[in-house]
Write an enzyme that holds these catalytic residues in place. Structure first.
Site, PDB file in Angstrom:
ATOM      1  N   GLU A  57     116.624 -71.704 -62.680  1.00 29.67           N
ATOM      2  CA  GLU A  57     116.732 -70.252 -62.557  1.00 29.67           C
ATOM      3  C   GLU A  57     116.505 -69.512 -63.871  1.00 29.67           C
ATOM      4  O   GLU A  57     116.080 -68.347 -63.851  1.00 29.67           O
ATOM      5  CB  GLU A  57     118.088 -69.869 -61.966  1.00 29.67           C
ATOM      6  N   PHE A 119     133.213 -70.656 -52.122  1.00 27.49           N
ATOM      7  CA  PHE A 119     132.249 -71.584 -52.725  1.00 27.49           C
ATOM      8  C   PHE A 119     131.038 -70.811 -53.256  1.00 27.49           C
ATOM      9  O   PHE A 119     130.442 -70.011 -52.566  1.00 27.49           O
ATOM     10  CB  PHE A 119     131.804 -72.609 -51.683  1.00 27.49           C
ATOM     11  N   GLN A 120     130.712 -71.045 -54.523  1.00 25.95           N
ATOM     12  CA  GLN A 120     129.582 -70.427 -55.221  1.00 25.95           C
ATOM     13  C   GLN A 120     129.679 -68.893 -55.246  1.00 25.95           C
ATOM     14  O   GLN A 120     128.674 -68.196 -55.242  1.00 25.95           O
ATOM     15  CB  GLN A 120     128.249 -70.878 -54.632  1.00 25.95           C
ATOM     16  N   LYS A 169     125.299 -62.409 -48.143  1.00 28.31           N
ATOM     17  CA  LYS A 169     124.611 -63.105 -47.054  1.00 28.31           C
ATOM     18  C   LYS A 169     124.807 -62.379 -45.730  1.00 28.31           C
ATOM     19  O   LYS A 169     123.887 -62.329 -44.885  1.00 28.31           O
ATOM     20  CB  LYS A 169     125.130 -64.538 -46.961  1.00 28.31           C
ATOM     21  N   MET A 481     112.265 -73.798 -87.725  1.00 31.28           N
ATOM     22  CA  MET A 481     112.754 -72.601 -88.401  1.00 31.28           C
ATOM     23  C   MET A 481     114.158 -72.823 -88.969  1.00 31.28           C
ATOM     24  O   MET A 481     114.464 -72.397 -90.088  1.00 31.28           O
ATOM     25  CB  MET A 481     112.752 -71.400 -87.453  1.00 31.28           C
TER      26      MET A 481
END
Length: 570
Positions: A57, A119-120, A169, A481
């Site tokens: 993601e 959940f989530q 949802k 760097m």
């Protein structure tokens, strides 16, 4: 007035896709999960929007950034709830720092479960509140089209940036009925650009006309408002030397004799000396960040400062500003060009002559080698192969600065990089997003071995989608760097910056089904690159460079420009 949306009978998932199509979206970058299954089910039937399946993601957001930076239009991200949404945070922050328009759609648990630690479930609105221009959580299916419309307007209005839509949802599954039509008051984003103050412009031009050693600093704001042609007209007609920030590269053609290259920490000697010597500095569309203003008290100490910016909060934030103009770059430049026609300009021919001589004498230099491949030579060769016309994407690190110094940028939407946040791992997904946006252009990615390993899983997208991207991997077996800072300022104590082991990059390319070339002979850099660029498939071009090559010049953080470290000093 009350908003009414006539989408009765469709569920939220289909209404969202209809709304995205209405907003002109033809591509979105996503990764499915439980909370967004209804959206993916709707996408299964869609023939108008191409979904690009990334592998992480964070890459979603960076790919959307690449798309947005290559077009000026919002990039669109679709992720699931919880970890799917939090994985986008780095990319959202990167877009916020660089004023990149994104619309991020995050799935959420059903409305009834919000706040129950389901959940989530995570409060992504709170998490991203400081790195978005606006965040929404959709409550009813009827308001969804209005929120999408507003989100796209918000993303591009004023100073562009990311907007988040959190979509439960239950809303995706709900059917729109007459009872569920929107009965809400949404802000109608149609923010007009600020009016240019004619008196302020008159005063600015009056001061500019008296300057004997004027200088323009051009930033990303010039490119975001497509004002590069206006800027070039001002420079050419009135012979004003110009320098650029990292994100302003491309606003002025590299070969313009009055253009001195990038300014600041890794700017050219000529550019930094011009800032020190100028008696009038006009900053257009740059925020005077700390990589440009390395020492506030010493920066352009002989100059009157004028600053044009679409974001009023940037005016006077870093430096005392005599002429602060709250305006878009295009409107301000149009007003300046109109006003300056009536101004009697001071003779600046000696200043112009010294600037042109400085460009010839003291832009960028590096030590040549007959046995090792120098990264600067590689970038110059790529510039020749692409005739300075490629869409150039970089990751973050030494290679990023070498590209800024040595690639011959010519145009808008050409230099795509992570500026304000400096996000390693940005390069591969951003190049993918750029290619989806600009199929007609050669897309070249410069990346170091460190950043490459952060998002190398996204190479899978190249073969999946027949993308043709040339990847220049400058491999110095270290975090170059950070190693450079340790060498210069920490007595050479190389703490955790050298890789003891690396992947076999040729085998990695083979695993992902893309071509691989390794360039090893300094005398054949140009010829080997020309052969590699003839391929109509993606090619990973690995080039081993010396591990001790530094990005120079360099101004240490907090130091004045006159204390630049150059090749002669190192």
């Amino acid at each position: 007035m009350k908003n009414v949306v006539l989408t009765e009978g469709k569920n939220g998932a289909h209404i969202l896709l209809d709304s995205l199509e209405k907003a002109g979206v033809n591509s979105l970058f996503g990764y499915p999960g439980g909370a967004v299954i209804p959206l993916y089910d709707a996408l299964y039937e869609s023939s108008h929007i191409k979904h690009i399946l990334v592998r992480h993601e964070q890459a979603d957001a960076h790919a959307a950034e690449g798309y947005a930076k290559a077009t000026g239009r919002p990039g669109v991200v679709l992720v699931t709830s919880g970890p799917g949404a939090t994985n986008t945070v780095t990319g959202i922050a990167d877009a916020f720092c660089d004023s990149v328009p994104l619309v991020v759609i995050s799935g959420q648990v059903g409305s009834a479960a919000i706040g129950s630690d389901a959940f989530q479930e995570l409060d992504i609105l709170s998490i991203t509140s400081s790195i978005t221009k606006m965040s929404y959580q959709v409550r009813t299916v009827g308001e969804l089209p209005l929120i999408v419309e507003e989100a796209f307007k918000e993303a591009v209005s004023g100073r562009p940036g990311p907007v988040l839509i959190d979509l439960p949802k239950s809303v995706m599954l709900a059917k729109n009925t007459e009872e569920s039509q929107a009965d809400i008051w949404l802000r109608q984003i149609n923010t007009p650009k600020p009016d240019v103050d004619a008196v302020q412009i008159h005063q600015l031009v009056a001061a500019l006309s008296k300057a004997r050693q004027p200088l323009i600093i051009t930033g990303a704001g010039v490119l975001k408002s497509n004002a590069q042609d206006l800027l070039r007209t001002l420079i050419q007609h009135y012979h004003i030397p110009t320098v650029s920030t990292l994100l302003g590269l491309g606003a002025v053609e590299s070969e313009n004799p009055l253009f001195l290259g990038m300014v600041g920490m890794h700017g050219s000697i000529a550019a930094n000396q011009a800032v020190d010597q100028a008696d009038f500095v006009l900053n257009i569309g740059s925020r005077f960040d700390d990589r440009v203003v390395t020492n506030v008290d010493d920066f352009a100490k002989h100059a009157t400062i004028a600053h044009i910016d679409i974001d009023e909060t940037e005016l006077g934030k870093v430096l005392p500003t005599a002429h602060a103009i709250h305006a878009s770059a295009d409107d301000a430049l149009n007003a300046i060009l109109t006003e300056i026609k009536n101004a009697k300009m001071t003779d600046t021919s000696k200043w112009q002559e010294s600037i042109c001589q400085a460009k010839r004498d003291s832009m960028f230099h590096y030590q040549k080698s007959e046995t090792a491949i120098m990264p600067q030579a590689v970038i110059q060769a790529v510039g020749k192969v692409t005739k300075g016309e490629a869409v150039v994407v970089t990751d973050v690190g030494q290679h990023q600065m070498w590209v800024a110094q040595y690639y011959p940028f010519q145009n808008n939407y050409q230099m795509l990089t992570s500026g304000g946040l400096g996000t390693m791992g940005y390069g591969i997904p951003a190049a993918i997003g750029a290619k989806f946006a600009r199929w007609d252009k050669e897309v070249v990615l410069f990346v170091g071995d460190g950043g490459f390993q952060m998002t190398s899983e996204e190479l899978a997208i190249l073969n999946d989608n027949d993308l043709n991207i040339k990847i220049i991997l400058l491999n110095n077996h270290s975090l170059g760097m950070v190693r450079q800072w340790q060498t210069l300022f920490y007595n050479g104590r190389l703490s955790s910056t050298v890789f003891k082991s690396q992947p076999q990059f040729n085998q990695l390319a083979q695993a992902y089904g893309i071509n691989y070339v390794r360039i090893e002979k300094p005398e054949r850099i140009l010829e080997d690159l020309q052969l590699a660029f003839q391929s109509d498939k993606s090619v990973l071009i690995e080039i081993i460079i010396p591990d001790d090559v530094k990005v120079l010049p360099m101004v240490n953080a907090g130091a004045p420009y006159r204390d630049m470290i150059t090749e002669e000093d190192a």
